[in-house]
Write an enzyme that holds these catalytic residues in place. Structure first.
Site, PDB file in Angstrom:
ATOM      1  N   GLY A   1     -19.752  14.739  18.502  1.00  0.00           N
ATOM      2  CA  GLY A   1     -20.764  15.773  18.712  1.00  0.00           C
ATOM      3  C   GLY A   1     -20.574  16.484  20.031  1.00  0.00           C
ATOM      4  N   GLY A   2     -21.491  17.408  20.313  1.00  0.00           N
ATOM      5  CA  GLY A   2     -21.428  18.195  21.545  1.00  0.00           C
ATOM      6  C   GLY A   2     -22.588  17.861  22.459  1.00  0.00           C
TER       7      GLY A   2
ATOM      8  N   VAL B   1     -25.702  15.646  21.156  1.00  0.00           N
ATOM      9  CA  VAL B   1     -25.358  14.221  20.988  1.00  0.00           C
ATOM     10  C   VAL B   1     -25.187  13.575  22.367  1.00  0.00           C
ATOM     11  CG1 VAL B   1     -23.529  12.681  20.131  1.00  0.00           C
ATOM     12  CG2 VAL B   1     -24.409  14.512  18.674  1.00  0.00           C
ATOM     13  N   GLY B   2     -24.571  14.322  23.293  1.00  0.00           N
ATOM     14  CA  GLY B   2     -24.420  13.819  24.662  1.00  0.00           C
ATOM     15  C   GLY B   2     -25.763  13.536  25.309  1.00  0.00           C
TER      16      GLY B   2
ATOM     17  N   GLU C   1     -16.775  12.858  37.434  1.00  0.00           N
ATOM     18  CA  GLU C   1     -15.461  13.418  37.793  1.00  0.00           C
ATOM     19  C   GLU C   1     -15.494  14.883  37.373  1.00  0.00           C
ATOM     20  OE1 GLU C   1     -13.081  11.834  39.282  1.00  0.00           O
ATOM     21  OE2 GLU C   1     -13.672   9.744  39.033  1.00  0.00           O
TER      22      GLU C   1
ATOM     23  N   CYS D   1      -7.957  19.471  36.198  1.00  0.00           N
ATOM     24  CA  CYS D   1      -8.931  19.471  37.298  1.00  0.00           C
ATOM     25  C   CYS D   1      -8.228  19.444  38.642  1.00  0.00           C
ATOM     26  CB  CYS D   1      -9.865  18.280  37.152  1.00  0.00           C
ATOM     27  SG  CYS D   1      -8.964  16.741  36.971  1.00  0.00           S
TER      28      CYS D   1
HETATM   29  P1  NAD Z   1     -17.820  20.283  29.751  1.00  0.00           P
HETATM   30  O1  NAD Z   1     -18.612  19.894  30.945  1.00  0.00           O
HETATM   31  O2  NAD Z   1     -18.168  21.520  29.029  1.00  0.00           O
HETATM   32  O3  NAD Z   1     -17.864  19.106  28.645  1.00  0.00           O
HETATM   33  C1  NAD Z   1     -17.490  17.792  28.960  1.00  0.00           C
HETATM   34  C2  NAD Z   1     -18.132  16.838  27.963  1.00  0.00           C
HETATM   35  O4  NAD Z   1     -19.557  16.872  28.123  1.00  0.00           O
HETATM   36  C3  NAD Z   1     -17.870  17.176  26.502  1.00  0.00           C
HETATM   37  O5  NAD Z   1     -17.666  15.969  25.792  1.00  0.00           O
HETATM   38  C4  NAD Z   1     -19.180  17.827  26.076  1.00  0.00           C
HETATM   39  O6  NAD Z   1     -19.462  17.725  24.696  1.00  0.00           O
HETATM   40  C5  NAD Z   1     -20.195  17.033  26.868  1.00  0.00           C
HETATM   41  N1  NAD Z   1     -21.483  17.683  27.088  1.00  0.00           N
HETATM   42  C6  NAD Z   1     -21.753  19.018  27.092  1.00  0.00           C
HETATM   43  N2  NAD Z   1     -23.069  19.205  27.370  1.00  0.00           N
HETATM   44  C7  NAD Z   1     -23.625  17.975  27.546  1.00  0.00           C
HETATM   45  C8  NAD Z   1     -24.931  17.527  27.867  1.00  0.00           C
HETATM   46  N3  NAD Z   1     -25.933  18.375  28.066  1.00  0.00           N
HETATM   47  N4  NAD Z   1     -25.138  16.194  27.974  1.00  0.00           N
HETATM   48  C9  NAD Z   1     -24.141  15.319  27.800  1.00  0.00           C
HETATM   49  N5  NAD Z   1     -22.876  15.696  27.483  1.00  0.00           N
HETATM   50  C10 NAD Z   1     -22.615  17.013  27.365  1.00  0.00           C
HETATM   51  O7  NAD Z   1     -16.299  20.301  30.262  1.00  0.00           O
HETATM   52  P2  NAD Z   1     -14.997  20.690  29.443  1.00  0.00           P
HETATM   53  O8  NAD Z   1     -14.998  22.155  29.204  1.00  0.00           O
HETATM   54  O9  NAD Z   1     -14.814  19.766  28.291  1.00  0.00           O
HETATM   55  O10 NAD Z   1     -13.867  20.310  30.531  1.00  0.00           O
HETATM   56  C11 NAD Z   1     -13.513  21.157  31.569  1.00  0.00           C
HETATM   57  C12 NAD Z   1     -14.153  20.734  32.875  1.00  0.00           C
HETATM   58  O11 NAD Z   1     -13.877  19.361  33.136  1.00  0.00           O
HETATM   59  C13 NAD Z   1     -13.573  21.471  34.070  1.00  0.00           C
HETATM   60  O12 NAD Z   1     -14.586  21.854  34.961  1.00  0.00           O
HETATM   61  C14 NAD Z   1     -12.658  20.436  34.710  1.00  0.00           C
HETATM   62  O13 NAD Z   1     -12.381  20.641  36.077  1.00  0.00           O
HETATM   63  C15 NAD Z   1     -13.390  19.183  34.461  1.00  0.00           C
HETATM   64  N6  NAD Z   1     -12.468  18.037  34.530  1.00  0.00           N
HETATM   65  C16 NAD Z   1     -12.559  17.154  35.575  1.00  0.00           C
HETATM   66  C17 NAD Z   1     -11.664  16.087  35.671  1.00  0.00           C
HETATM   67  C18 NAD Z   1     -11.733  15.082  36.792  1.00  0.00           C
HETATM   68  O14 NAD Z   1     -11.212  13.984  36.623  1.00  0.00           O
HETATM   69  N7  NAD Z   1     -12.338  15.373  37.915  1.00  0.00           N
HETATM   70  C19 NAD Z   1     -10.708  15.922  34.695  1.00  0.00           C
HETATM   71  C20 NAD Z   1     -10.641  16.831  33.662  1.00  0.00           C
HETATM   72  C21 NAD Z   1     -11.542  17.878  33.571  1.00  0.00           C
END
Ligand code: NAD
Length: 471
Positions: free
Chosen positions: A201-202, A205-206, A244, A278
């Site tokens: 889910g997105g 579900v989170g 992270e 990242c």
């Molecule tokens: P995102 O924040 O959009 O989503 C990350 C996860 O969170 C997904 O599984 C998503 O479904 C979930 N999510 C979304 N809304 C939520 C909510 N309200 N509650 C709980 N879960 C929720 O990020 P993305 O687009 O998947 O990834 C890109 C981002 O991740 C970039 O900013 C990148 O820098 C960061 N990133 C950080 C690291 C690190 O180790 N520091 C590594 C990789 C990516």
């Protein structure tokens, strides 16, 4: 077409009972390549319940049992390398080369470091009259992004197994193939029922997951705005969180650096995975008098970064993952042009030569200044900002002039100068003269790059509490 319609609970695949379908679109053809059915609240409840039931048993497991579980999991993942690479190519446009050289080897190396970490940790010690023991924190909610999907899953789930904690994983809905194959490896590794569960889910579900009182810690990798929402959702229950987040990492070239080595490596560490990392070194800081020479060398280095179909084994640079990502990168490029940065290569819009697909040409700006958006905001795309500085102090100040602090790099012929600059950088890691990554060292950020550390033994420590027994 891949259809993800089963979630994993109590060591069994169960049909998802939710009704909301998420479409998966190829970043190359823009055609649908799969679908994913989002879990219902009841599915999420069942997964949390399963983890909760497993907790007392796994918390009492021995280090040897945890090592056996992690070793079996590693073998089952390694067997699936080619399938994982294929899913990354199809769902997120990762070139086969990046899949084989980074997306799978990195998590396997991290798993080795986590297994080593089991033996590095001081599980018990005596401090004066107290017995101090490390105990598992409880049930983990692991929420992961799409850019290095297997790596982020392993960093959390393997760490939790090592710490004695069961997990409910909610992987990215954008790259489900890697998560599906990871869970198939979990099933093959024959772990205790409930130790690793997964829901699809997105955001909704989170939210259900992180706000459930049976979750003891949320380990999240993703964007800053979602991290803020998670903190808001968990504030009431004072749940532990590890975050992270993004970065705007600087590669600082000092005036005695070997430019032959530095420039191609910085271009590589910016463009790899189409800049969707990242730790991407998205800012190159150069002494002002060397900027022209650096810019010429960048032009030469870009010859290696030709865009192409990710399935072609010779392709170094694929499309970006999806339309949302493409539009966001495009806005950043246009804003940099409007702000007066000088465009050296690439530019806004779909890359020339492509009629469809989310192809962004590798883009480089120079004369970027510290007030421009390109110095301040994470682009998460193949866009490099070259920024001139005057003197080491100015360079280090510029490196630190963002709200992030995830990673950085320093190039100098002098080890002591490089080390001195590294110590002054406000980032969770600094890479000297292109050194390779070390998965056994702690990974995480300063500032708005988040808090908490993972990889190696730090992935385990993230899920441990201290207990002092006074005697
Ligand atoms: P995102 O924040 O959009 O989503 C990350 C996860 O969170 C997904 O599984 C998503 O479904 C979930 N999510 C979304 N809304 C939520 C909510 N309200 N509650 C709980 N879960 C929720 O990020 P993305 O687009 O998947 O990834 C890109 C981002 O991740 C970039 O900013 C990148 O820098 C960061 N990133 C950080 C690291 C690190 O180790 N520091 C590594 C990789 C990516």
């Amino acid at each position: 077409m891949n259809s993800y319609r089963h979630f994993y609970v109590d060591n069994q695949w169960q049909p998802v009972t939710g009704t909301s379908l998420i479409k998966l679109v190829s970043p190359v053809t823009e055609q649908q390549v799969g679908e994913l059915l989002s879990c219902s609240k009841a599915d999420v409840d069942a997964a949390i319940d399963s983890a909760h039931r497993c907790f007392p048993r796994w918390a009492a497991s021995s280090i040897e049992q945890r090592e056996r579980a992690l070793t079996a999991l590693r073998a089952a993942i390694a067997k699936r390398t080619e399938q994982i690479v294929a899913s990354l190519v199809t769902e997120v446009g990762v070139p086969v080369w990046v899949g084989r050289s980074m997306q799978v080897p990195m998590p396997l190396a991290n798993l080795d470091a986590i297994i080593e970490g089991l033996h590095q940790l001081k599980w018990e010690e005596t401090i004066r009259t107290s017995r101090v023991v490390r105990e598992p924190v409880g049930v983990v909610a692991a929420i992961t992004p799409w850019n290095y999907p297997l790596h982020q899953i392993v960093a959390k789930v393997a760490g939790a197994i090592g710490a004695g904690c069961p997990t409910v994983l909610k992987a990215s809905e954008v790259a489900p193939g890697a998560a599906q194959l990871f869970m198939e490896a979990v099933a093959e590794a024959d772990l205790p029922p409930g130790l690793v569960n997964m829901v699809w889910g997105g955001a909704e579900v989170g939210e259900w997951l992180v706000s459930d009182p049976r979750i003891d810690i949320v380990s999240f990798t993703g964007s800053g705005p979602v991290a803020s929402r998670i903190l808001a959702s968990t504030a009431g229950s004072l749940k532990r969180t590890a975050l992270e987040l993004g970065g705007k990492s600087a590669a600082l070239i000092l005036d005695d650096a070997n430019l032959d080595a530095a420039v191609p490596m910085i271009v590589r560490r910016c463009m790899n995975n189409s800049g969707q990392a990242c730790v991407a070194q998205s800012r190159l800081l150069t002494p002002r008098h060397l900027q022209d020479e650096v810019v010429q060398r960048i032009t030469a280095a870009l010859a290696e970064w030709k865009l192409g179909d990710p399935i072609d084994e010779s392709t170094r640079l694929g499309p970006v993952a999806n339309a949302r990502q493409f539009d966001s990168i495009d806005r950043h490029i246009r804003a940099a042009v409007d702000a007066g940065a000088t465009l050296l290569a690439g530019g806004a819009g779909r890359a020339p030569g492509f009629e469809r697909g989310y192809f962004v040409a590798p883009t480089v700006f120079y004369d970027v200044t510290r007030t421009m958006q390109l110095n301040c905001e994470e682009v998460f795309g193949p866009v490099l900002a070259v920024m001139p500085y005057d003197g080491d102090d100015d360079g280090i100040e510029l490196a630190n002039a963002t709200r992030y602090g995830l990673s950085g790099a320093v190039w100098s012929a002098s080890e002591s100068r490089a080390m001195n600059a590294a110590r002054r950088m406000r980032t969770g890691q600094v890479i000297l003269n292109g050194a390779p990554p070390n998965p056994a060292s702690p990974f995480g950020g300063f500032g708005q790059s988040g808090f908490g550390r993972e990889n190696g033994r730090f992935s385990i420590e993230a899920f441990l509490e201290y207990k002092s027994i006074q005697q």
